[in-house]
Design a protein around this motif. Structure first.
Motif, mmCIF file in Angstrom:
data_model
loop_
_atom_site.group_PDB
_atom_site.id
_atom_site.type_symbol
_atom_site.label_atom_id
_atom_site.label_comp_id
_atom_site.label_asym_id
_atom_site.label_seq_id
_atom_site.Cartn_x
_atom_site.Cartn_y
_atom_site.Cartn_z
ATOM 1 N N GLN A 25 0.804 -1.224 0.000
ATOM 2 C CA GLN A 25 0.000 0.000 0.000
ATOM 3 C C GLN A 25 0.837 1.275 0.000
ATOM 4 O O GLN A 25 0.342 2.334 -0.359
ATOM 5 N N HIS A 126 1.347 -9.224 4.639
ATOM 6 C CA HIS A 126 0.152 -8.369 4.520
ATOM 7 C C HIS A 126 -0.299 -8.437 3.059
ATOM 8 O O HIS A 126 -0.288 -7.452 2.336
ATOM 9 N N TRP A 127 -0.570 -9.661 2.605
ATOM 10 C CA TRP A 127 -1.314 -9.950 1.371
ATOM 11 C C TRP A 127 -0.531 -9.960 0.063
ATOM 12 O O TRP A 127 -1.088 -10.316 -0.968
ATOM 13 N N ASN A 170 -1.321 -10.714 8.567
ATOM 14 C CA ASN A 170 -2.376 -9.727 8.710
ATOM 15 C C ASN A 170 -3.674 -10.303 8.149
ATOM 16 O O ASN A 170 -3.735 -10.684 6.978
ATOM 17 N N GLU A 171 -4.689 -10.379 8.980
ATOM 18 C CA GLU A 171 -6.058 -10.700 8.546
ATOM 19 C C GLU A 171 -6.150 -11.884 7.578
ATOM 20 O O GLU A 171 -6.519 -11.713 6.412
ATOM 21 N N ASN A 297 -7.669 -5.964 14.625
ATOM 22 C CA ASN A 297 -8.052 -4.911 13.683
ATOM 23 C C ASN A 297 -9.551 -4.728 13.772
ATOM 24 O O ASN A 297 -10.310 -5.696 13.623
ATOM 25 N N TYR A 299 -12.801 -2.160 12.469
ATOM 26 C CA TYR A 299 -13.318 -1.025 11.695
ATOM 27 C C TYR A 299 -14.808 -0.814 11.883
ATOM 28 O O TYR A 299 -15.272 0.312 11.969
ATOM 29 N N TRP A 322 -18.895 1.814 5.457
ATOM 30 C CA TRP A 322 -18.841 1.016 6.684
ATOM 31 C C TRP A 322 -19.407 1.836 7.842
ATOM 32 O O TRP A 322 -19.027 2.999 8.024
ATOM 33 N N GLU A 349 -4.989 -2.159 14.062
ATOM 34 C CA GLU A 349 -5.543 -1.241 13.056
ATOM 35 C C GLU A 349 -6.892 -0.736 13.538
ATOM 36 O O GLU A 349 -7.716 -1.502 14.049
ATOM 37 N N TRP A 397 -4.790 3.214 11.900
ATOM 38 C CA TRP A 397 -4.702 2.950 10.461
ATOM 39 C C TRP A 397 -5.304 4.143 9.767
ATOM 40 O O TRP A 397 -6.478 4.395 9.935
ATOM 41 N N GLU A 404 -5.617 1.786 -1.369
ATOM 42 C CA GLU A 404 -6.576 1.020 -0.572
ATOM 43 C C GLU A 404 -7.121 -0.161 -1.396
ATOM 44 O O GLU A 404 -8.296 -0.250 -1.699
ATOM 45 N N TRP A 405 -6.231 -1.053 -1.779
ATOM 46 C CA TRP A 405 -6.590 -2.313 -2.432
ATOM 47 C C TRP A 405 -7.575 -2.099 -3.584
ATOM 48 O O TRP A 405 -7.324 -1.230 -4.414
ATOM 49 N N PHE A 413 -7.398 7.034 4.373
ATOM 50 C CA PHE A 413 -7.380 6.621 5.782
ATOM 51 C C PHE A 413 -6.310 7.361 6.581
ATOM 52 O O PHE A 413 -6.241 7.237 7.795
HETATM 53 C C1 FCB Z 1 -7.663 -3.786 6.586
HETATM 54 C C2 FCB Z 1 -6.310 -3.990 5.971
HETATM 55 C C3 FCB Z 1 -5.567 -2.730 5.677
HETATM 56 C C4 FCB Z 1 -6.468 -1.641 5.168
HETATM 57 C C5 FCB Z 1 -7.683 -1.492 6.045
HETATM 58 C C6 FCB Z 1 -8.621 -0.401 5.627
HETATM 59 O O1 FCB Z 1 -8.476 -4.867 6.290
HETATM 60 O O2 FCB Z 1 -5.518 -4.790 6.817
HETATM 61 O O3 FCB Z 1 -4.533 -3.022 4.786
HETATM 62 O O4 FCB Z 1 -6.790 -1.853 3.868
HETATM 63 O O5 FCB Z 1 -8.377 -2.688 6.109
#
Ligand code: FCB
Length: 462
Positions: A25, A126-127, A170-171, A297, A299, A322, A349, A397, A404-405, A413
């Motif tokens: 990112q 991280h992906w 990560n996740e 994490n 959100y 969200w 995060e 975060w 952002e993916w 963010f």
């Molecule tokens: C999480 C990710 C991070 C970012 C946030 C918004 O799922 O770990 O990289 O994209 O969301």
């Protein structure tokens, strides 16, 4: 209680204030320094995958700005910087030859952080899987978990003399679900059973990495980062109740249950007809070896009905739609502590994309809504600590606006703005606020709750 105590939200001594980012990112330099392609390079090059057709090829160009970026972190007063290491920068083909230049970059970054008195907190994945491994079936293959163990050994052998805090993944939910089930993330595959196999191999990779970290770093402080979306049921209708249980199992318990030694939620495995043939003898013991901290994490929450997720009427949302719901963070932390009892929790995060359309006369983004979001969540963390949940730190975060993916560069963010023309970094008002909260180890409790201003969510146009 004196006036002072009730109006000042004071954190325990040693509370760890930080900020988080991830390699794909922010780093850019996708083809520099011997880095191999990752699944995100391939995915983002495919038209229609990313909302604004952008890629992380340049992003914040942190690879070339890391020195001034660390200076900025120092100015903010961060205690910890959570970043991730790009596997394809270290081992371009995923297995085999190590790229010395890639390792050197993280070595320099770590030294720069230590020099600035900032604790490095690397996440090993991280992906950004090396594309070469996806070409061999990615996380659906057990070999990828073994490759991750070997990659971990390479990285930790190099940095472990100076770094003792490590996060493995990560996740894994997002890697497995968005990458292999819904296809909205790289590698863009769409099979529930592949997703379940991938989830197991990710958890196994975590276990292998823990073994390597412990064997190399004697005083390791190691764990995993999971994302949680606390669920609530929309009504008493039995169909809604069942739907909520499935969502909770898939999004929340699927990862933490095996981590805690309880295996995968069997009801949901059966529902999706996953026979668990990938789970070999001994795997669950590898996965559930003790961790030192659980990275959390958070959100948003999810209100579930049998028709899907429902946004409560009038609920405030961020620019990605969200719901903003700080109390769910407090509820989540209490639930984790009372149900699983891990030794410590770090919020790895928490943050939100906001319109960022109000500026001061000097051009600073006046992001009162983001400031309020961070403050409201910290108030929840503080209350959970007072209730006895061992939360040791909070990482906002994100440090920077970034890629952002699948959403590209639309959602912002960052507490620090990036000028995408010049790559200049500029502190938003929330960064100034965060910096003063760090300095005071707390902040004044607002007299009135934050009101998030209403605005329209981005259109997803891909
Ligand atoms: C999480 C990710 C991070 C970012 C946030 C918004 O799922 O770990 O990289 O994209 O969301």
């Amino acid at each position: 209680m004196s006036m002072n105590e009730s109006t000042f939200v004071s954190f325990p001594e040693g509370f760890n204030w930080g900020a988080a980012t991830s390699s794909y990112q922010i780093e850019g330099a996708a083809t520099s320094g011997g880095r191999g392609p990752s699944i995100w390079d391939t995915f983002s090059a495919d038209p229609g995958r990313i909302a604004d057709r952008s890629t992380g090829a340049i992003a914040c160009d942190h690879y070339n700005h890391y020195r001034s970026d660390v200076a900025l972190m120092k100015d903010l007063g961060l205690h910890t910087y959570r970043f991730s290491i790009a596997w394809p920068r270290v081992i371009p083909e995923g297995v085999g030859a190590v790229n010395g230049e890639g390792l050197d970059f993280y070595d320099r970054l770590v030294d720069e952080l230590l020099e600035a008195n900032i604790t490095p907190m690397p996440t090993l994945y991280h992906w950004d899987l090396p594309q070469a491994l996806e070409d061999k079936n990615g996380w659906v293959s057990r070999d990828t978990a073994h490759a991750f163990g070997d990659y971990t050994e390479v990285v930790v052998s190099r940095l472990g003399d100076r770094v003792n805090t490590w996060a493995t993944l990560n996740e894994p939910f997002v890697s497995a679900n968005h990458g292999y089930v819904t296809g909205e993330h790289a590698p863009g595959r769409t099979s529930m059973l592949d997703g379940m196999a991938a989830s197991h191999h990710l958890m196994l990779a975590h276990g292998f990495a823990m073994e390597r970290i412990r064997s190399i770093v004697t005083n390791a402080n190691a764990g995993i980062v999971l994302n949680f979306t606390p669920t609530e049921v929309a009504s008493n209708d039995p169909a809604d109740i069942e739907a909520e249980r499935h969502v909770d199992n898939l999004e929340n318990r699927w990862y933490i249950d095996p981590l805690a030694g309880n295996g995968y939620p069997s009801e949901t495995a059966e529902y999706y007809q996953w026979d668990q043939s990938e789970v070999l003898d001994g795997d669950l013991a590898v996965i559930s070896a003790p961790i030192d901290f659980l990275g959390v994490n958070y959100y948003t929450r999810s209100v579930v009905s049998s028709d899907g997720n429902e946004l409560p009427d009038g609920a405030p949302v961020n620019t990605m739609g969200w719901e903003l719901h700080p109390p769910s963070l407090g509820r989540l932390l209490r639930w984790l502590h009372s149900t699983y009892d891990f030794p410590s929790y770090t919020i790895t995060e928490n943050g939100c994309p906001m319109p960022d359309d109000v500026r001061s006369t000097t051009g600073q983004i006046l992001d009162d809504d983001r400031l309020g979001f961070v403050r409201d969540h910290l108030i929840e963390v503080h209350a959970a600590i007072e209730d006895g949940v061992p939360v040791s730190g909070y990482m906002v975060w994100s440090l920077f606006d970034n890629f952002e993916w699948a959403w590209g560069y639309g959602p912002t963010f960052g507490i620090v703005e990036i000028d995408w023309e010049t790559l200049e970094r500029r502190l938003k008002k929330s960064a100034d606020w965060y910096s003063s909260a760090i300095a005071a180890n707390g902040f004044a409790r607002p007299e009135t709750p934050t009101t998030y201003k209403p605005w329209v969510s981005f259109e997803q146009n891909w």
